[in-house]
Motif scaffolding. Structure first.
Motif, PDB file in Angstrom:
ATOM      1  N   ASP A 151      34.801   0.628  45.095  1.00 13.35           N
ATOM      2  CA  ASP A 151      34.763   1.673  44.078  1.00 13.35           C
ATOM      3  C   ASP A 151      33.591   1.434  43.135  1.00 13.35           C
ATOM      4  O   ASP A 151      33.017   0.339  43.082  1.00 13.35           O
ATOM      5  N   LYS A 152      33.253   2.472  42.374  1.00 12.30           N
ATOM      6  CA  LYS A 152      32.233   2.330  41.337  1.00 12.30           C
ATOM      7  C   LYS A 152      32.696   1.299  40.309  1.00 12.30           C
ATOM      8  O   LYS A 152      33.885   1.179  40.029  1.00 12.30           O
ATOM      9  N   GLN A 153      31.742   0.567  39.768  1.00 13.99           N
ATOM     10  CA  GLN A 153      31.932  -0.514  38.797  1.00 13.99           C
ATOM     11  C   GLN A 153      32.411  -1.817  39.442  1.00 13.99           C
ATOM     12  O   GLN A 153      32.577  -2.826  38.743  1.00 13.99           O
ATOM     13  N   ASP A 154      32.636  -1.823  40.766  1.00 14.83           N
ATOM     14  CA  ASP A 154      32.880  -3.089  41.454  1.00 14.83           C
ATOM     15  C   ASP A 154      31.602  -3.911  41.441  1.00 14.83           C
ATOM     16  O   ASP A 154      30.487  -3.378  41.294  1.00 14.83           O
ATOM     17  N   TYR A 155      31.754  -5.207  41.634  1.00 11.12           N
ATOM     18  CA  TYR A 155      30.598  -6.092  41.718  1.00 11.12           C
ATOM     19  C   TYR A 155      30.168  -6.221  43.177  1.00 11.12           C
ATOM     20  O   TYR A 155      30.999  -6.298  44.082  1.00 11.12           O
ATOM     21  N   ILE A 156      28.856  -6.244  43.405  1.00 12.60           N
ATOM     22  CA  ILE A 156      28.318  -6.429  44.742  1.00 12.60           C
ATOM     23  C   ILE A 156      27.434  -7.669  44.747  1.00 12.60           C
ATOM     24  O   ILE A 156      26.684  -7.907  43.796  1.00 12.60           O
ATOM     25  N   ARG A 157      27.565  -8.456  45.804  1.00 12.78           N
ATOM     26  CA  ARG A 157      26.735  -9.655  45.957  1.00 12.78           C
ATOM     27  C   ARG A 157      26.084  -9.616  47.335  1.00 12.78           C
ATOM     28  O   ARG A 157      26.775  -9.494  48.355  1.00 12.78           O
ATOM     29  N   GLU A 205      27.257   4.061  42.535  1.00 15.26           N
ATOM     30  CA  GLU A 205      27.519   5.277  43.319  1.00 15.26           C
ATOM     31  C   GLU A 205      27.794   4.890  44.770  1.00 15.26           C
ATOM     32  O   GLU A 205      27.265   3.889  45.269  1.00 15.26           O
ATOM     33  N   ILE A 206      28.623   5.702  45.437  1.00 12.87           N
ATOM     34  CA  ILE A 206      28.924   5.483  46.858  1.00 12.87           C
ATOM     35  C   ILE A 206      28.797   6.824  47.567  1.00 12.87           C
ATOM     36  O   ILE A 206      29.465   7.800  47.196  1.00 12.87           O
TER      37      ILE A 206
END
Length: 356
Positions: free
Chosen positions: A47-53, A67-68
């Motif tokens: 979802d939006k505001q999740d963290y991505i690494r 955004e997705i």
């Protein structure tokens, strides 16, 4: 070649999805954060505001999903994930008490604003889970020339990133560095001056694949500063800017035509007008030498430059064509190669407008 590992975590630091991609490219710009995208086979639960690494070996980028979007590749559904750097978490307006300038330390001021907005906010929903802030150095005598919004007042409303965090790095070398620590369920923000010494890059050597050097003319900017003592408006000091971007009180070898700015300083108890004037001139002229845009492209892991090890705000001396340019690291573009971006000038219109 090893693939990149793409992981997505909730704001509670729970892993919700992960996948691999063969290639990943992204941009980082401390002065004007870039939005990046990565295309993966569709993952559920993000979802939006999740963290991505995004990581491969020692290379790692952490950000916040903004955004997705979805598409198809033959029979497989794709996701285009847009994300910005962790610094975007701090993108908020703050109530700025102008009287706090030149009191305490700059690092302490930044840490206090982050704490009141995102750690101890009365609105619990605005607090960021696992956020902590550590002050690593102390820089007194700071000043951003932020004035009250209303005549006779003490406050203004400014953006924390644009008006505080970025000027802190440009003027005083104070860096705000967020770190995503999944193992300890934390986002640590370190606030402190860059301790790495000046680094020299020979830009004409063959290991530099491409280079671009743009030097900003400062002739139209302020090149004479008159500073009055606010106690009597009679005592004054005048500073002049010279063609090599040094400055002092000597009326010689000046930049002309004259573009004069007049200001005043209030001398604090225990200090002197001379000391206050020196600080004022420093705030105005000290980092004009960084008014350039230098872009150098090299291979990842270059053993001479070691681009992965350089810190934002680190001072560099770049030698090209027999000329030495002084600048600071302010951005990176990572793909098959790595581009290092130095200086405080931007040519992209969108970034120019934001910085204005």
């Amino acid at each position: 070649m090893r693939p990149y590992n793409v992981e997505v975590f909730t704001q509670n630091f729970e892993l919700v999805a992960n996948t691999n991609v063969n290639e990943a490219a992204y941009k980082e710009d401390y002065l004007s954060p870039d939005e990046n995208t990565i295309t993966v086979f569709a993952m559920t639960g993000i979802d939006k505001q999740d963290y991505i690494r995004i990581s491969r070996g020692s290379e790692e980028y952490a950000g916040v999903i903004t955004e997705i979007a979805y598409g198809t590749d033959r029979s497989k559904e794709l996701q285009v994930i847009s994300y910005k750097p962790l610094m975007e978490l701090l993108n908020t307006d703050i109530l700025f008490d102008v009287d706090l300038q030149q009191t305490g330390t700059l690092e302490g001021f930044i840490a206090d604003r982050i704490t009141e907005m995102f750690i101890e906010n009365d609105d619990a929903a605005q607090n960021i889970k696992g956020l902590s802030v550590q002050v690593q150095t102390q820089t007194p005598g700071w000043y951003f020339h932020i004035t009250p919004r209303d005549s006779g007042g003490h406050y203004n409303i400014v953006n924390l990133i644009d008006s505080v965090i970025i000027p802190a790095m440009e003027k005083y070398g104070v860096l705000v560095k967020p770190v995503l620590d999944i193992q300890n369920k934390q986002i640590r923000i370190n606030v402190g001056r860059i301790t790495a010494g000046a680094f020299t890059i020979e830009a004409d050597l063959p290991n530099v694949i491409n280079k671009r050097i743009t030097i900003k003319s400062v002739s139209a900017d302020v090149n004479k500063l008159v500073i009055y003592d606010a106690a009597d408006y009679q005592t004054k000091r005048v500073y002049y800017l010279h063609p090599d971007l040094s400055y002092d009180t000597k009326d010689r070898d000046r930049i002309i035509p004259v573009n004069c700015e007049i200001t005043s300083v209030l001398v604090e108890e225990g200090s002197s007008f001379e000391s206050a004037a020196i600080n004022e001139a420093y705030n105005k002229f000290a980092n004009l030498s960084y008014s350039n845009l230098i872009e150098l492209t090299m291979m990842k892991g270059d053993s001479l430059i070691r681009p992965e090890e350089m810190e934002y705000g680190q001072e560099v001396r770049i030698i090209s064509g027999g000329t030495v340019y002084t600048s600071i690291l302010t951005g990176r573009e990572v793909g098959k190669n790595m581009k290092l971006i130095f200086g405080t000038v931007r040519l992209d219109l969108t970034k120019v407008l934001r910085r204005k």
